[in-house]
Design an enzyme around this catalytic site. Sequence first.
Site, short mmCIF file in Angstrom:
data_model
loop_
_atom_site.label_atom_id
_atom_site.label_comp_id
_atom_site.label_asym_id
_atom_site.label_seq_id
_atom_site.Cartn_x
_atom_site.Cartn_y
_atom_site.Cartn_z
N ASN A 204 -1.30 -2.71 6.42
CA ASN A 204 -0.51 -1.81 5.47
C ASN A 204 -0.64 -0.47 5.29
OD1 ASN A 204 -2.65 -1.83 3.65
ND2 ASN A 204 -1.69 -3.09 2.13
N ASP A 205 -1.81 0.15 5.98
CA ASP A 205 -1.94 1.36 5.86
C ASP A 205 -1.40 2.33 6.56
OD1 ASP A 205 -3.02 3.58 4.52
OD2 ASP A 205 -5.01 3.41 5.22
N THR B 293 7.38 3.16 -1.35
CA THR B 293 7.84 1.87 -0.63
C THR B 293 8.37 0.66 -1.63
OG1 THR B 293 5.46 2.25 0.39
CG2 THR B 293 6.34 -0.12 0.56
N ASP C 31 0.79 -1.16 -0.17
CA ASP C 31 0.12 0.08 -0.09
C ASP C 31 0.78 1.27 0.06
OD1 ASP C 31 -1.77 2.09 0.35
OD2 ASP C 31 -2.52 1.31 2.10
N TYR D 90 6.77 10.41 4.36
CA TYR D 90 6.69 9.33 3.65
C TYR D 90 7.03 9.51 2.12
CZ TYR D 90 4.72 5.52 0.72
OH TYR D 90 4.54 4.71 -0.11
N TRP E 69 5.38 3.78 7.93
CA TRP E 69 6.56 3.42 8.60
C TRP E 69 7.86 4.13 8.84
CZ3 TRP E 69 5.33 -0.55 11.82
CH2 TRP E 69 3.91 -1.45 11.40
N ASP F 90 9.23 1.23 3.91
CA ASP F 90 9.02 2.49 3.37
C ASP F 90 10.26 3.47 3.03
OD1 ASP F 90 6.30 2.15 3.11
OD2 ASP F 90 5.92 3.20 5.13
N TRP G 216 5.94 -3.48 7.16
CA TRP G 216 4.88 -4.39 7.09
C TRP G 216 5.36 -5.44 6.31
CZ3 TRP G 216 0.30 -6.82 6.90
CH2 TRP G 216 -0.24 -6.93 5.65
N1 ABN Z 1 3.44 2.18 4.19
C1 ABN Z 1 2.83 2.98 3.30
C2 ABN Z 1 2.07 4.20 3.88
C3 ABN Z 1 2.81 5.22 4.12
C4 ABN Z 1 2.00 6.39 4.72
C5 ABN Z 1 0.50 6.06 4.66
C6 ABN Z 1 0.03 4.99 4.20
C7 ABN Z 1 0.70 3.99 3.77
#
Ligand code: ABN
Length: 185
Positions: free
Chosen positions: A157-158, A173, A85, A170, A161, A129, A110
Amino acid sequence: MYWLDKITEKFSRRVAKSSSRRNLLRKIGLAMAGGASLPLLPVARAAGGEGGSGYHGVAPQTSGNPVADPGDPASCDYWRYCAIDGFLCSCCGGTHVSCPPGTEMSPMTWIGTCKNPADGLNYIVSYNDCCGKTSCSRCLCNNNLGDIPPYRAFSNNDINWCVGMDSTIYHCTTSIILGIATEKS
Ligand code: ABN
């Protein structure tokens, strides 16, 4: 003065020919026909072509071992992305296993389990990430195989990280193979 008449006539005809309404229409017609044929010219269509990621401006990529690790790491359909994700680092200046320059890989991740179509085995995949730059915003993938609501953070997965990093921003990924899953889930 026959010759003068002839020269004058010839000159007049030439001026009339190059400034007539018919000539103007002919030029417009030529321009339209030329414009219509432009899409037929051989231009690069990296993203639109078959086998491409489907994302504008992103050319197909390879894992480096197309036999054991088939598929396009710049496409959401790549087998390792079954539980990803986020934005694919392959589309953001990095690769499926490395962060783009200027970002840092988060050690907290994740974990998913995806089946490799080449050998039919399940692999444990870590979705690390990359942090430190604003969101890449290219090639968003939201595949949720095995995803569980965030009451179990490591099974969801949401989650960003990048927490605990120097920068919590972020960017994208990666998807790194940790090993082969031996147990049936
Ligand atoms: N692990 C990916 C992610 C980053 C920020 C928000 C949601 C998902």
